[in-house]
Design a protein around this motif. Sequence first.
Motif, PDB file in Angstrom:
ATOM      1  N   VAL A   1       0.825  -1.206   0.000  1.00 53.80           N
ATOM      2  CA  VAL A   1       0.000   0.000   0.000  1.00 53.80           C
ATOM      3  C   VAL A   1       0.861   1.258   0.000  1.00 53.80           C
ATOM      4  O   VAL A   1       0.587   2.230  -0.708  1.00 53.80           O
ATOM      5  N   ASP A   2       1.929   1.214   0.818  1.00 56.76           N
ATOM      6  CA  ASP A   2       2.806   2.380   0.980  1.00 56.76           C
ATOM      7  C   ASP A   2       4.254   1.907   0.908  1.00 56.76           C
ATOM      8  O   ASP A   2       4.843   1.518   1.916  1.00 56.76           O
ATOM      9  N   PRO A   3       4.840   1.918  -0.295  1.00 53.88           N
ATOM     10  CA  PRO A   3       6.182   1.360  -0.459  1.00 53.88           C
ATOM     11  C   PRO A   3       7.321   2.283  -0.037  1.00 53.88           C
ATOM     12  O   PRO A   3       8.488   1.979  -0.304  1.00 53.88           O
ATOM     13  N   ASP A   4       7.023   3.387   0.622  1.00 51.22           N
ATOM     14  CA  ASP A   4       8.055   4.330   1.042  1.00 51.22           C
ATOM     15  C   ASP A   4       9.103   3.614   1.905  1.00 51.22           C
ATOM     16  O   ASP A   4       8.794   3.128   2.993  1.00 51.22           O
ATOM     17  N   PRO A   5      10.367   3.523   1.446  1.00 49.50           N
ATOM     18  CA  PRO A   5      11.390   2.812   2.226  1.00 49.50           C
ATOM     19  C   PRO A   5      11.648   3.439   3.585  1.00 49.50           C
ATOM     20  O   PRO A   5      12.116   2.759   4.502  1.00 49.50           O
ATOM     21  N   ALA A   6      11.343   4.741   3.726  1.00 46.19           N
ATOM     22  CA  ALA A   6      11.548   5.386   5.022  1.00 46.19           C
ATOM     23  C   ALA A   6      10.642   4.780   6.082  1.00 46.19           C
ATOM     24  O   ALA A   6      11.022   4.690   7.256  1.00 46.19           O
ATOM     25  N   ARG A   7       9.448   4.341   5.693  1.00 48.97           N
ATOM     26  CA  ARG A   7       8.529   3.740   6.655  1.00 48.97           C
ATOM     27  C   ARG A   7       9.017   2.362   7.083  1.00 48.97           C
ATOM     28  O   ARG A   7       8.918   1.993   8.254  1.00 48.97           O
ATOM     29  N   THR A   8       9.530   1.600   6.129  1.00 46.43           N
ATOM     30  CA  THR A   8      10.100   0.300   6.474  1.00 46.43           C
ATOM     31  C   THR A   8      11.262   0.470   7.444  1.00 46.43           C
ATOM     32  O   THR A   8      11.354  -0.221   8.460  1.00 46.43           O
ATOM     33  N   ALA A   9      12.153   1.405   7.136  1.00 41.21           N
ATOM     34  CA  ALA A   9      13.314   1.643   7.991  1.00 41.21           C
ATOM     35  C   ALA A   9      12.884   2.093   9.384  1.00 41.21           C
ATOM     36  O   ALA A   9      13.450   1.658  10.398  1.00 41.21           O
ATOM     37  N   ALA A  10      11.873   2.977   9.446  1.00 37.89           N
ATOM     38  CA  ALA A  10      11.419   3.472  10.746  1.00 37.89           C
ATOM     39  C   ALA A  10      10.829   2.351  11.594  1.00 37.89           C
ATOM     40  O   ALA A  10      11.044   2.305  12.808  1.00 37.89           O
ATOM     41  N   GLY A  11      10.084   1.439  10.959  1.00 38.89           N
ATOM     42  CA  GLY A  11       9.527   0.313  11.700  1.00 38.89           C
ATOM     43  C   GLY A  11      10.615  -0.578  12.279  1.00 38.89           C
ATOM     44  O   GLY A  11      10.546  -0.995  13.445  1.00 38.89           O
ATOM     45  N   LEU A  12      11.628  -0.859  11.480  1.00 41.53           N
ATOM     46  CA  LEU A  12      12.737  -1.668  11.969  1.00 41.53           C
ATOM     47  C   LEU A  12      13.544  -0.920  13.034  1.00 41.53           C
ATOM     48  O   LEU A  12      13.979  -1.515  14.023  1.00 41.53           O
ATOM     49  N   ASP A  13      13.743   0.389  12.840  1.00 41.45           N
ATOM     50  CA  ASP A  13      14.458   1.177  13.848  1.00 41.45           C
ATOM     51  C   ASP A  13      13.756   1.094  15.202  1.00 41.45           C
ATOM     52  O   ASP A  13      14.407   0.938  16.244  1.00 41.45           O
ATOM     53  N   SER A  14      12.432   1.204  15.183  1.00 39.56           N
ATOM     54  CA  SER A  14      11.677   1.138  16.434  1.00 39.56           C
ATOM     55  C   SER A  14      11.837  -0.220  17.100  1.00 39.56           C
ATOM     56  O   SER A  14      12.012  -0.320  18.325  1.00 39.56           O
ATOM     57  N   ALA A  15      11.778  -1.272  16.309  1.00 42.98           N
ATOM     58  CA  ALA A  15      11.904  -2.617  16.866  1.00 42.98           C
ATOM     59  C   ALA A  15      13.285  -2.832  17.474  1.00 42.98           C
ATOM     60  O   ALA A  15      13.411  -3.387  18.576  1.00 42.98           O
ATOM     61  N   PHE A  16      14.325  -2.375  16.784  1.00 39.80           N
ATOM     62  CA  PHE A  16      15.669  -2.591  17.302  1.00 39.80           C
ATOM     63  C   PHE A  16      15.980  -1.667  18.479  1.00 39.80           C
ATOM     64  O   PHE A  16      16.789  -2.018  19.340  1.00 39.80           O
ATOM     65  N   ALA A  17      15.330  -0.503  18.545  1.00 37.32           N
ATOM     66  CA  ALA A  17      15.465   0.338  19.735  1.00 37.32           C
ATOM     67  C   ALA A  17      14.866  -0.374  20.941  1.00 37.32           C
ATOM     68  O   ALA A  17      15.417  -0.342  22.048  1.00 37.32           O
ATOM     69  N   LEU A  18      13.741  -1.045  20.722  1.00 33.21           N
ATOM     70  CA  LEU A  18      13.114  -1.815  21.794  1.00 33.21           C
ATOM     71  C   LEU A  18      14.002  -2.992  22.204  1.00 33.21           C
ATOM     72  O   LEU A  18      14.194  -3.251  23.399  1.00 33.21           O
ATOM     73  N   LEU A  19      14.547  -3.693  21.231  1.00 34.94           N
ATOM     74  CA  LEU A  19      15.381  -4.854  21.537  1.00 34.94           C
ATOM     75  C   LEU A  19      16.637  -4.458  22.305  1.00 34.94           C
ATOM     76  O   LEU A  19      17.071  -5.172  23.214  1.00 34.94           O
ATOM     77  N   SER A  20      17.219  -3.347  21.944  1.00 35.25           N
ATOM     78  CA  SER A  20      18.461  -2.915  22.601  1.00 35.25           C
ATOM     79  C   SER A  20      18.206  -2.148  23.884  1.00 35.25           C
ATOM     80  O   SER A  20      19.125  -1.961  24.694  1.00 35.25           O
TER      81      SER A  20
END
Length: 207
Positions: free
Chosen positions: A173-192
């Motif tokens: 629906v929304d292929p903006d790579p910035a959104r993909t990166a932001a989702g992963l950034d949030s997950a890895f911030a939580l993990l770390s």
Amino acid sequence: MARPRTFDEDAILDRAMLLFWRKGYEATAMSDLVEELGLGRGSIYAAFGDKHQLFVRALSRYLGHQDALLATAFDADGPALAQLRDVLDRLLAADAACGNAGCFSVNSIAELLPHDGEVARLAQRSLRVAEEAFARQLERAAQEGELSATITPEAGARLLLTLVQGIQIVRKVDPDPARTAAGLDSAFALLSGDASKQPAALAPAPA
């Protein structure tokens, strides 16, 4: 005596995989396969069986590529979380190579489950392999002090697996790579456990 095959079976499976990936299972007619593969119906049936059998083999080949990446991507050198993030980026980049078609596995799950037992078994096995690989890497992260004490490797692996599957749907629906990166950034911030790694707010998704 049957004549030997004059085509590369793996190359044909790759072409069938890309066609099913773009169009989906139901929308792919046998005539589409004949045209795309450059083989007659009889040759397709003789080599691969009916459309469903060919689809299952193509999906199995796709999942095999993912399994191979997960089996070889991790080692004991370098930060564990950085390696894991790199693998997720590579998995997502590989799917992006087929335009906005999404993930072949996720698409197949959405289209054919829960009624297709063969596809269900392939998907279940692939998700289990991925989750176990993520958990092993997060266990190393925990041992090396990279993983937040508030989350277990098993819970972190489930989080990442669910996130990546969801990203594949959202990107259609929304292929903006910035959104993909932001989702992963949030997950890895939580993990770390490092709140400073949370991404900045993004603009709302297009209506």
